[in-house]
Scaffold this motif. Structure first.
Motif, mmCIF file in Angstrom:
data_model
loop_
_atom_site.group_PDB
_atom_site.id
_atom_site.type_symbol
_atom_site.label_atom_id
_atom_site.label_comp_id
_atom_site.label_asym_id
_atom_site.label_seq_id
_atom_site.Cartn_x
_atom_site.Cartn_y
_atom_site.Cartn_z
ATOM 1 N N LYS A 43 -31.024 58.869 -53.116
ATOM 2 C CA LYS A 43 -31.217 60.306 -53.271
ATOM 3 C C LYS A 43 -30.582 61.050 -52.101
ATOM 4 O O LYS A 43 -29.857 62.032 -52.289
ATOM 5 N N ARG A 91 -22.749 75.518 -61.942
ATOM 6 C CA ARG A 91 -23.635 76.386 -62.748
ATOM 7 C C ARG A 91 -23.123 77.819 -62.732
ATOM 8 O O ARG A 91 -23.081 78.481 -63.756
ATOM 9 N N HIS A 92 -22.767 78.270 -61.567
ATOM 10 C CA HIS A 92 -22.131 79.584 -61.481
ATOM 11 C C HIS A 92 -21.306 79.654 -60.205
ATOM 12 O O HIS A 92 -21.585 78.931 -59.235
ATOM 13 N N GLN A 134 -29.125 77.030 -49.978
ATOM 14 C CA GLN A 134 -30.358 76.822 -50.744
ATOM 15 C C GLN A 134 -30.222 75.539 -51.563
ATOM 16 O O GLN A 134 -29.174 75.278 -52.146
ATOM 17 N N ARG A 135 -31.306 74.770 -51.526
ATOM 18 C CA ARG A 135 -31.362 73.568 -52.376
ATOM 19 C C ARG A 135 -32.573 73.717 -53.285
ATOM 20 O O ARG A 135 -33.709 73.642 -52.820
ATOM 21 N N SER A 136 -32.303 73.961 -54.518
ATOM 22 C CA SER A 136 -33.410 74.069 -55.469
ATOM 23 C C SER A 136 -33.481 72.790 -56.282
ATOM 24 O O SER A 136 -32.667 71.885 -56.119
ATOM 25 N N ASP A 137 -34.467 72.737 -57.157
ATOM 26 C CA ASP A 137 -34.610 71.541 -57.993
ATOM 27 C C ASP A 137 -33.427 71.378 -58.937
ATOM 28 O O ASP A 137 -33.059 70.270 -59.305
ATOM 29 N N ALA A 138 -32.846 72.531 -59.314
ATOM 30 C CA ALA A 138 -31.822 72.474 -60.339
ATOM 31 C C ALA A 138 -30.408 72.480 -59.789
ATOM 32 O O ALA A 138 -29.488 71.996 -60.449
ATOM 33 N N HIS A 141 -26.851 75.378 -53.746
ATOM 34 C CA HIS A 141 -26.196 76.673 -53.603
ATOM 35 C C HIS A 141 -25.455 76.691 -52.268
ATOM 36 O O HIS A 141 -26.066 76.517 -51.218
ATOM 37 N N LEU B 18 -45.261 57.653 -56.059
ATOM 38 C CA LEU B 18 -45.097 58.363 -57.324
ATOM 39 C C LEU B 18 -45.355 59.855 -57.205
ATOM 40 O O LEU B 18 -45.076 60.612 -58.139
ATOM 41 N N PRO B 21 -42.057 65.306 -55.299
ATOM 42 C CA PRO B 21 -41.805 66.190 -54.164
ATOM 43 C C PRO B 21 -42.114 67.641 -54.527
ATOM 44 O O PRO B 21 -42.202 67.986 -55.711
ATOM 45 N N ALA B 23 -41.745 71.225 -55.570
ATOM 46 C CA ALA B 23 -40.724 71.829 -56.414
ATOM 47 C C ALA B 23 -40.171 73.093 -55.754
ATOM 48 O O ALA B 23 -40.917 73.868 -55.156
ATOM 49 N N VAL B 24 -38.835 73.240 -55.834
ATOM 50 C CA VAL B 24 -38.182 74.434 -55.299
ATOM 51 C C VAL B 24 -37.322 75.014 -56.407
ATOM 52 O O VAL B 24 -36.405 74.369 -56.901
ATOM 53 N N ALA B 25 -37.660 76.222 -56.811
ATOM 54 C CA ALA B 25 -36.889 76.877 -57.865
ATOM 55 C C ALA B 25 -36.180 78.073 -57.248
ATOM 56 O O ALA B 25 -36.755 78.818 -56.454
ATOM 57 N N TYR B 26 -34.904 78.212 -57.594
ATOM 58 C CA TYR B 26 -34.160 79.359 -57.060
ATOM 59 C C TYR B 26 -33.017 79.714 -57.995
ATOM 60 O O TYR B 26 -32.275 78.853 -58.454
ATOM 61 N N GLU B 27 -32.879 80.983 -58.268
ATOM 62 C CA GLU B 27 -31.732 81.526 -58.965
ATOM 63 C C GLU B 27 -31.472 82.885 -58.331
ATOM 64 O O GLU B 27 -32.417 83.654 -58.085
#
Lengths: 494, 301
Positions: A43, A91-92, A134-138, A141, B18, B21, B23-27
């Motif tokens: 990872k 992604r963009h 930025q490091r997001s789950d998805a 950046h 198990l 981690p 969760a980090v969400a960003y847009e």
């Protein structure tokens, strides 16, 4: 403890369970650590690689877009942005001016808008260096400055999708879990096979122990392994063989000793029988021969005196004296014969013989010793040999009390406790002296020895012990249901 | 006991492994307006594509920064380059730029789009066309270029294209005698010769000298074969709707550059000595040149 329970405790519930659980848990722990570490390393590597790629991508976008930004060529910027978004999981991508206005964007609807979130605002007002902001789950950046002549003319912003990386990591994790499960399964099977080989020998050992408990010494444990447990089984077999041999020798010795004891007892019985027979013959001879002779002499003397009556013969006095002596001799012979073999015993049985004996002792002891006989329930004849032994024991015991006990009372108890006659003589005398206290004790010891030998001759025993509170108790146990042909013969007499 | 402890440890270990981690969400989010409104007046300053955009920025951004320093909070100037002559002329035609430094031809053309001439680059003697060829190309005369491919920046590049082409015409090569290739920029025209893709290139002294400074090795390969006569240098035009005081401030900064050392450094990078005051009459020689050129090569528009 039953065989099954001990087997469950030692075998299945103990070694196998611990071995299988231990191996499974150790595999689980080791594989978990290994897989976790591997996945984390992968990872870290993949995310670092993705960071680096994203950063490089943003930098390339910044460099390639700089001429278009300098020229304010929105179409050119759009082409560059769209070109950068092809492949690589972008992604963009966007190009913004230093104030955050979007000059080009992979989503054309965003062109002309302003970045509004704090993270983006912070990124475009930060250092003029390319960086992952930025490091997001998805996604990752990244931002790279678009600069010319040391002046900032815009920012290239790129977000690269992490789904492929995440999917690969999920795949690696799943694979790791499968490997872990496979390792646990293999380890468990191995542990089962190992425990089976160990427990097989243990089961055989347990069976050997069970046989030992059941006194089966001729079935050695089968040795099926060459490990420590197998060596224990071999040692068990050696001990079992040694035990069997010792037992065989012991059995042989016991048989020999029993045979010797039987022979001794037979010999003793014969000796007693011979003695008794001899006494009986002597008593009969005394009675028949001397008694008859004395009776004849008495008759002659009586006849002589009758003849000499009135003649004033001087021999009359001598005849009278001789007749008196002959009578006294007859009484003595009768007493000696009765001592040798009481006729009452043969004709009336044990109890009358004892009572006669007591009666004979009364003149000697007077009122100084009270003698009682308790024979409640004893109203049967026993084999002559048994009655004789019992009589002799009572005779010897009572004589000892009279001579040595200084007792004021003595009680004789006859009890039938099938198949034994129990003779008990209790006195309140001075008790038994130790075996080393002088000639009296030696005499009593000889008398006791004689009683023991007589009792032993018919398989009985005699026990003498002091009474609590003073006195002595003599107890003889005499079996009357003898198995010997002699006993049966004696029984048939009665 | 041992097994239980081991099992507990294993359970804790597995649970720890198990645990997901955080969760980090960003847009990124977008808005119609900037978070901090920018009310300052901004003027676009453009120079016709003498170099590629990055080089243009390196050369002219110091000038823009000097103007901005002088303007203070009242307004600011932003440099905008163009990738080629066509796009520059298109933007100029659309009156996108507030201030511009077009070539003399474009200067005259801009007047028709509402720009007025307020100055020009000095050193007109340097405003001449040059024809460059490889040293290993034995060109004895202009006629040796007959039938050859010659690279030019753009059809409307006065010094680099129009003046060399008229020079070639005057020396015997009719318009159809050469294969004119327009490659977008001065540097590109020169690089075409260097790589042997064309036999010669039309350009003018500032880009050639800048290239020699950046890449001295090109002088071993290339040589200036011919020079044209000089003409009036590039103009300085301003859009008609820019307030006079702002025009005056910009003009004053440009005309005073040569008076200070750092200003002269800026000018040196531009390969000129100074900016001068000019008006439409100053460019009459250019109008004369254009008439002759169009007589030979046809109307430009």
């Amino acid at each position: 403890m039953s065989v099954r329970s001990s087997r469950r405790l030692i075998g299945e519930a103990g070694i196998r369970r611990n071995l299988v659980l231990g191996v499974a848990i150790v595999h689980l722990m080791l594989m978990t650590v290994f897989v976790f570490d591997l996945v984390e390393r992968q990872k870290a590597f993949l995310l670092e690689e993705l960071d680096r790629r994203t950063l490089h991508h943003a930098h390339v976008l910044a460099v390639s877009s700089s001429p278009w930004v300098l020229s304010d060529d929105l179409v050119g910027m759009e082409e560059v942005v769209e070109g950068s978004a092809r492949g690589s999981g972008v992604r963009h991508a966007m190009i913004v001016d230093p104030g955050g206005r979007i000059l080009a964007h992979t989503d054309r609807a965003r062109i002309g808008l302003y970045l509004a979130d704090p993270t983006s605002s912070s990124a475009i007002t930060g250092d003029r260096t390319a960086r992952v902001y930025q490091r997001s789950d998805a996604a990752i950046h990244a931002i790279a400055p678009i600069a010319a002549a040391d002046s900032l003319i815009g920012w290239a912003i790129l977000a690269v999708d992490k789904s492929a990386t995440n999917a690969y990591l999920a795949y690696a994790t799943r694979t790791g879990i499968l490997y872990t499960l496979a390792a646990i399964a293999i380890g468990t099977v191995f542990a089962l096979l190992l425990s089976r080989s160990i427990l097989r020998q243990l089961r055989l050992l347990l069976r050997g122990v069970d046989n030992l408990q059941r006194d089966v010494l001729d079935q050695p444990v089968k040795v099926v392994s060459r490990d420590e447990v197998g060596r224990v089984a071999e040692a068990f077999n050696r001990a079992l063989a040694s035990l069997a041999e010792g037992r065989r020798r012991l059995t042989s010795e016991i048989v020999e000793r029993k045979r010797a004891e039987d022979a001794l007892r037979t010999l003793s019985r014969r000796q007693v029988s011979v003695i008794e027979d001899e006494r009986k013959r002597i008593a009969r001879d005394l009675h028949d021969e001397l008694g008859q002779a004395l009776s004849g002499m008495q008759f002659c003397l009586t006849t002589m005196r009758s003849t000499m009556q009135g003649l004033d013969n001087p021999l009359d006095g001598a005849c009278a004296k001789m007749a008196s002596e002959v009578e006294r001799m007859g009484v003595s012979i009768h007493r000696i014969a009765n001592d040798l073999r009481p006729a009452t015993l043969d004709h009336l049985g044990l109890l009358p013989a004892i009572q006669a004996f007591i009666a004979d002792q009364k003149p000697l002891i007077g009122d100084s010793l009270a003698i009682s006989v308790d024979s409640a329930g004893f109203n049967r004849r026993l084999p002559a040999e048994v009655e004789m032994v019992a009589y002799r024991i009572v005779q010897e015991g009572l004589s000892n009390v009279i001579k040595h006990a200084s007792a004021s009372s003595v009680g004789i108890l006859l009890t039938v406790n099938h198949p034994q006659l129990i003779v008990t003589i209790r006195d309140d005398g001075v008790g038994i002296p130790s075996r080393t206290s002088g000639g009296q004790a030696v005499e009593r010891g000889i008398g006791l020895l004689g009683m023991e030998e007589r009792a032993a001759s018919i398989g009985g025993k005699v026990e003498v012990k002091p009474r609590r509170g003073g006195g002595t108790t003599l107890r003889a146990e005499l079996p009357y249901a003898l198995e010997t042909p002699h006993a049966e013969t004696a029984g048939s007499h009665s | 006991m041992g097994i239980r402890l081991l099992a507990t440890l294993a359970m804790l270990l597995v649970l720890g492994a198990l645990l997901p981690p955080q969760a980090v969400a960003y847009e990124p989010s977008y808005a119609e307006a900037p978070a901090v409104p920018d009310d300052q007046v901004e003027y676009l300053f453009a120079v016709h594509p003498l170099h590629n955009p990055r080089r243009m920025y390196e050369v002219y951004q110091p000038l823009v920064q000097r103007i901005n320093a002088a303007a203070g909070p009242e307004f600011r100037v932003k440099l905008e380059t163009s990738r080629d002559y066509a796009s520059f002329e298109q933007k100029l035609g659309r009156r996108k730029f507030h201030f511009a430094v077009p070539n003399p031809y474009q200067t005259l053309d801009s007047e028709r789009n509402g720009y007025r001439i307020i100055g020009k680059m000095g050193n007109d003697s340097r405003f001449r066309g040059i024809i460059i060829a490889r040293r290993d190309n034995a060109l004895a005369s202009v006629m040796d270029l007959k039938g050859a491919a010659i690279s030019f920046p753009a059809p409307t590049a006065l010094a680099a294209t129009m003046m060399p082409r008229l020079f070639l015409y005057r020396h015997g090569l009719a318009p159809g005698d050469i294969n004119a290739r327009y490659v977008g920029s001065q540097d590109s025209a020169i690089m075409n010769v260097l790589l042997g893709k064309t036999a010669a290139a039309g350009t003018w002294p500032p880009p050639w000298e800048a290239l020699r400074r950046r890449r001295p090795e090109v002088e071993k390969e290339l040589v200036v074969k011919w020079e044209t006569e000089p003409l009036v240098n590039n103009g300085l035009v301003v859009r008609s709707d820019v307030p006079d005081q702002h025009v005056a401030l910009v003009k004053s900064v440009l005309l005073a550059l040569h008076d200070e050392a750092d200003g002269r450094a800026i000018l040196e990078a531009m390969e000129i000595g100074r900016f001068e005051t000019a008006d439409t009459a100053t460019f009459d020689p250019v109008r004369q040149f254009l008439r002759e050129y169009e007589a030979v090569f046809g109307r430009m528009r």
